[in-house]
Design a protein around this motif. Structure first.
Motif, PDB file in Angstrom:
ATOM      1  N   TYR A 185       0.838  -1.197   0.000  1.00 25.09           N
ATOM      2  CA  TYR A 185       0.000   0.000   0.000  1.00 25.09           C
ATOM      3  C   TYR A 185       0.878   1.254   0.000  1.00 25.09           C
ATOM      4  CZ  TYR A 185      -4.258  -2.701   0.751  1.00 25.09           C
ATOM      5  OH  TYR A 185      -5.321  -3.558   0.581  1.00 25.09           O
ATOM      6  N   PRO A 186       0.406   2.336  -0.630  1.00 23.16           N
ATOM      7  CA  PRO A 186       1.213   3.566  -0.705  1.00 23.16           C
ATOM      8  C   PRO A 186       1.626   4.107   0.666  1.00 23.16           C
ATOM      9  CG  PRO A 186      -0.759   3.774  -2.048  1.00 23.16           C
ATOM     10  CD  PRO A 186      -0.886   2.479  -1.313  1.00 23.16           C
ATOM     11  N   SER A 187       0.803   3.845   1.709  1.00 15.11           N
ATOM     12  CA  SER A 187       1.207   4.350   3.028  1.00 15.11           C
ATOM     13  C   SER A 187       2.292   3.467   3.662  1.00 15.11           C
ATOM     14  CB  SER A 187      -0.012   4.519   3.939  1.00 15.11           C
ATOM     15  OG  SER A 187      -0.885   3.438   3.829  1.00 15.11           O
ATOM     16  N   GLY A 188       2.736   2.451   2.928  1.00 16.98           N
ATOM     17  CA  GLY A 188       3.926   1.718   3.380  1.00 16.98           C
ATOM     18  C   GLY A 188       3.681   0.289   3.820  1.00 16.98           C
ATOM     19  N   HIS A 189       2.431  -0.039   4.161  1.00 14.80           N
ATOM     20  CA  HIS A 189       2.193  -1.372   4.715  1.00 14.80           C
ATOM     21  C   HIS A 189       1.930  -2.420   3.633  1.00 14.80           C
ATOM     22  CE1 HIS A 189      -1.717   0.617   4.516  1.00 14.80           C
ATOM     23  NE2 HIS A 189      -2.301  -0.557   4.499  1.00 14.80           N
ATOM     24  N   TRP A 190       2.148  -3.669   4.011  1.00 11.23           N
ATOM     25  CA  TRP A 190       1.816  -4.825   3.169  1.00 11.23           C
ATOM     26  C   TRP A 190       0.591  -5.490   3.764  1.00 11.23           C
ATOM     27  CZ3 TRP A 190       4.240  -6.510  -1.326  1.00 11.23           C
ATOM     28  CH2 TRP A 190       5.448  -5.884  -1.644  1.00 11.23           C
ATOM     29  N   ASP A 191      -0.388  -5.731   2.918  1.00 11.38           N
ATOM     30  CA  ASP A 191      -1.650  -6.280   3.427  1.00 11.38           C
ATOM     31  C   ASP A 191      -2.357  -7.019   2.290  1.00 11.38           C
ATOM     32  OD1 ASP A 191      -3.689  -6.757   5.245  1.00 11.38           O
ATOM     33  OD2 ASP A 191      -4.271  -4.651   5.461  1.00 11.38           O
ATOM     34  N   PHE A 192      -3.480  -7.617   2.621  1.00  9.55           N
ATOM     35  CA  PHE A 192      -4.272  -8.334   1.627  1.00  9.55           C
ATOM     36  C   PHE A 192      -5.045  -7.332   0.768  1.00  9.55           C
ATOM     37  CE2 PHE A 192      -4.162 -10.725   5.652  1.00  9.55           C
ATOM     38  CZ  PHE A 192      -3.321 -11.735   5.242  1.00  9.55           C
ATOM     39  N   VAL A 193      -5.616  -7.835  -0.303  1.00 12.09           N
ATOM     40  CA  VAL A 193      -6.461  -6.997  -1.153  1.00 12.09           C
ATOM     41  C   VAL A 193      -7.753  -6.654  -0.387  1.00 12.09           C
ATOM     42  CG1 VAL A 193      -7.223  -9.115  -2.321  1.00 12.09           C
ATOM     43  CG2 VAL A 193      -7.711  -6.946  -3.351  1.00 12.09           C
ATOM     44  N   LYS A 194      -8.120  -5.386  -0.464  1.00 12.66           N
ATOM     45  CA  LYS A 194      -9.349  -4.954   0.216  1.00 12.66           C
ATOM     46  C   LYS A 194      -9.756  -3.575  -0.287  1.00 12.66           C
ATOM     47  CE  LYS A 194      -7.173  -2.553   4.050  1.00 12.66           C
ATOM     48  NZ  LYS A 194      -7.078  -1.287   3.290  1.00 12.66           N
TER      49      LYS A 194
ATOM     50  N   GLU B 240     -13.175  -5.411  -5.577  1.00 12.98           N
ATOM     51  CA  GLU B 240     -11.873  -4.841  -5.207  1.00 12.98           C
ATOM     52  C   GLU B 240     -10.734  -5.726  -5.708  1.00 12.98           C
ATOM     53  OE1 GLU B 240     -10.953  -2.006  -3.966  1.00 12.98           O
ATOM     54  OE2 GLU B 240     -12.895  -1.161  -3.466  1.00 12.98           O
ATOM     55  N   THR B 241     -10.927  -7.036  -5.627  1.00 13.28           N
ATOM     56  CA  THR B 241      -9.878  -7.953  -6.095  1.00 13.28           C
ATOM     57  C   THR B 241      -9.675  -7.774  -7.594  1.00 13.28           C
ATOM     58  OG1 THR B 241     -10.454  -9.501  -4.347  1.00 13.28           O
ATOM     59  CG2 THR B 241      -9.169 -10.379  -6.174  1.00 13.28           C
ATOM     60  N   ARG B 242     -10.782  -7.644  -8.322  1.00 10.24           N
ATOM     61  CA  ARG B 242     -10.688  -7.439  -9.772  1.00 10.24           C
ATOM     62  C   ARG B 242      -9.973  -6.108 -10.073  1.00 10.24           C
ATOM     63  NH1 ARG B 242     -15.934  -7.001 -11.056  1.00 10.24           N
ATOM     64  NH2 ARG B 242     -15.771  -4.749 -11.214  1.00 10.24           N
ATOM     65  N   GLU B 243     -10.399  -5.050  -9.380  1.00  4.03           N
ATOM     66  CA  GLU B 243      -9.829  -3.727  -9.659  1.00  4.03           C
ATOM     67  C   GLU B 243      -8.352  -3.627  -9.250  1.00  4.03           C
ATOM     68  OE1 GLU B 243     -13.999  -1.248  -9.000  1.00  4.03           O
ATOM     69  OE2 GLU B 243     -12.331  -0.870  -7.645  1.00  4.03           O
ATOM     70  N   GLU B 244      -8.023  -4.265  -8.125  1.00  2.00           N
ATOM     71  CA  GLU B 244      -6.675  -4.063  -7.573  1.00  2.00           C
ATOM     72  C   GLU B 244      -5.663  -5.082  -8.067  1.00  2.00           C
ATOM     73  OE1 GLU B 244      -7.088  -3.831  -3.298  1.00  2.00           O
ATOM     74  OE2 GLU B 244      -7.910  -1.804  -3.428  1.00  2.00           O
ATOM     75  N   THR B 245      -6.150  -6.214  -8.640  1.00  2.00           N
ATOM     76  CA  THR B 245      -5.199  -7.263  -9.057  1.00  2.00           C
ATOM     77  C   THR B 245      -5.489  -7.810 -10.456  1.00  2.00           C
ATOM     78  OG1 THR B 245      -6.511  -9.145  -8.281  1.00  2.00           O
ATOM     79  CG2 THR B 245      -5.100  -8.056  -6.650  1.00  2.00           C
ATOM     80  N   GLY B 246      -6.656  -7.528 -10.995  1.00  2.00           N
ATOM     81  CA  GLY B 246      -7.045  -8.094 -12.289  1.00  2.00           C
ATOM     82  C   GLY B 246      -7.543  -9.523 -12.183  1.00  2.00           C
ATOM     83  N   ILE B 247      -7.523 -10.079 -10.992  1.00  2.00           N
ATOM     84  CA  ILE B 247      -7.922 -11.489 -10.821  1.00  2.00           C
ATOM     85  C   ILE B 247      -9.450 -11.610 -10.707  1.00  2.00           C
ATOM     86  CG2 ILE B 247      -7.834 -13.463  -9.218  1.00  2.00           C
ATOM     87  CD1 ILE B 247      -4.900 -12.731  -8.689  1.00  2.00           C
ATOM     88  N   ILE B 248      -9.998 -12.504 -11.539  1.00  2.00           N
ATOM     89  CA  ILE B 248     -11.458 -12.681 -11.499  1.00  2.00           C
ATOM     90  C   ILE B 248     -11.861 -14.108 -11.111  1.00  2.00           C
ATOM     91  CG2 ILE B 248     -12.099 -10.793 -13.061  1.00  2.00           C
ATOM     92  CD1 ILE B 248     -12.271 -12.898 -15.296  1.00  2.00           C
ATOM     93  N   ASP B 249     -10.918 -15.041 -11.181  1.00  2.88           N
ATOM     94  CA  ASP B 249     -11.321 -16.387 -10.749  1.00  2.88           C
ATOM     95  C   ASP B 249     -10.977 -16.567  -9.273  1.00  2.88           C
ATOM     96  OD1 ASP B 249      -9.104 -18.798 -10.502  1.00  2.88           O
ATOM     97  OD2 ASP B 249      -8.385 -17.098 -11.675  1.00  2.88           O
ATOM     98  N   ILE B 250     -12.022 -16.631  -8.510  1.00  7.45           N
ATOM     99  CA  ILE B 250     -11.873 -16.789  -7.062  1.00  7.45           C
ATOM    100  C   ILE B 250     -12.870 -17.845  -6.603  1.00  7.45           C
ATOM    101  CG2 ILE B 250     -11.992 -15.660  -4.797  1.00  7.45           C
ATOM    102  CD1 ILE B 250     -12.021 -12.958  -6.488  1.00  7.45           C
ATOM    103  N   ASN B 251     -12.377 -18.825  -5.894  1.00  9.68           N
ATOM    104  CA  ASN B 251     -13.280 -19.770  -5.239  1.00  9.68           C
ATOM    105  C   ASN B 251     -13.184 -19.537  -3.747  1.00  9.68           C
ATOM    106  OD1 ASN B 251     -14.340 -21.483  -7.413  1.00  9.68           O
ATOM    107  ND2 ASN B 251     -12.184 -21.913  -7.758  1.00  9.68           N
ATOM    108  N   PHE B 252     -14.297 -19.165  -3.169  1.00 11.08           N
ATOM    109  CA  PHE B 252     -14.286 -18.883  -1.735  1.00 11.08           C
ATOM    110  C   PHE B 252     -14.242 -20.179  -0.944  1.00 11.08           C
ATOM    111  CE2 PHE B 252     -15.873 -14.935  -3.455  1.00 11.08           C
ATOM    112  CZ  PHE B 252     -15.179 -14.010  -2.692  1.00 11.08           C
ATOM    113  N   ILE B 253     -13.443 -20.155   0.111  1.00 13.45           N
ATOM    114  CA  ILE B 253     -13.366 -21.300   1.013  1.00 13.45           C
ATOM    115  C   ILE B 253     -14.437 -21.086   2.080  1.00 13.45           C
ATOM    116  CG2 ILE B 253     -11.884 -22.620   2.588  1.00 13.45           C
ATOM    117  CD1 ILE B 253     -10.734 -22.505  -0.293  1.00 13.45           C
ATOM    118  N   GLU B 254     -15.360 -22.029   2.127  1.00 13.74           N
ATOM    119  CA  GLU B 254     -16.486 -21.874   3.059  1.00 13.74           C
ATOM    120  C   GLU B 254     -16.007 -21.916   4.510  1.00 13.74           C
ATOM    121  OE1 GLU B 254     -20.016 -24.265   2.596  1.00 13.74           O
ATOM    122  OE2 GLU B 254     -19.817 -24.047   0.416  1.00 13.74           O
TER     123      GLU B 254
END
Ligand code: ATP
Length: 140
Positions: A28-37, A53-67
């Motif tokens: 992140y620009p403020s210096g920290h490392w974190d997950f996409v959000k 947010e994941t699509r916008e911030e990483t381009g990734i569209i295939d996501i399978n959520f872990i229940e």
């Protein structure tokens, strides 16, 4: 000082490479490392916001959520002379994409194995999230 509540949603995103599990972190620009959000917009639910947010911030569209994984963190910071009280809800997701195209909202990205991701994440609440999802990731 004025207090404002904000709500964001994100994903602890991982992928498999051989028998390794790799977690995605953003710089992140403020210096920290974190997950996409990012911020939940009007008309969206938490999961829709996390996907967008994941699509916008990483381009990734295939996501399978872990229940069975949905965790909230809270933190407070000051911005423009206002106290921002923030809640972020995190889901856990697996992707088959390795290519990441970051937006201009971030400086860099990295895929790391659990121990390195734990070290790299800046905030203790993010490290706690990794600990909480560990068993689900290694049994999925
Ligand atoms: P979003 O990605 O939700 O749109 P943002 O990029 O506008 O958010 P944050 O990442 O929430 O902003 O960062 C705002 C401030 O909060 C920064 O000063 C940052 O260092 C701090 N911050 C970010 N994440 C955490 C955290 N998990 N715990 C504590 N403080 C944090």
């Amino acid at each position: 000082m004025q207090e404002i509540s904000e709500k964001s949603a994100g994903i602890i995103l991982f992928r498999e490479e051989g028998n390794k599990k790799l977690f995605l972190l953003l710089h992140y620009p403020s210096g920290h490392w974190d997950f996409v959000k990012g911020r939940i917009e009007k008309g969206e639910d938490e999961m829709q916001a996390a996907i967008r947010e994941t699509r916008e911030e990483t381009g990734i569209i295939d996501i399978n959520f872990i229940e069975g994984f949905k965790e909230k963190i809270h933190y407070t910071y000051v911005h423009d002379n206002k106290i921002i009280k923030k809640e972020v809800v995190f889901f856990l997701g697996i992707t088959y994409s390795s290519q990441v195209i970051i937006s201009d909202e971030h400086i860099d990205h990295i895929w790391l194995e659990y121990e390195s991701a734990y070290t790299k994440t800046t905030y203790q609440n993010a490290k706690n999230l990794l600990q909480k999802c560990r068993s689900l990731v290694y049994t999925s």
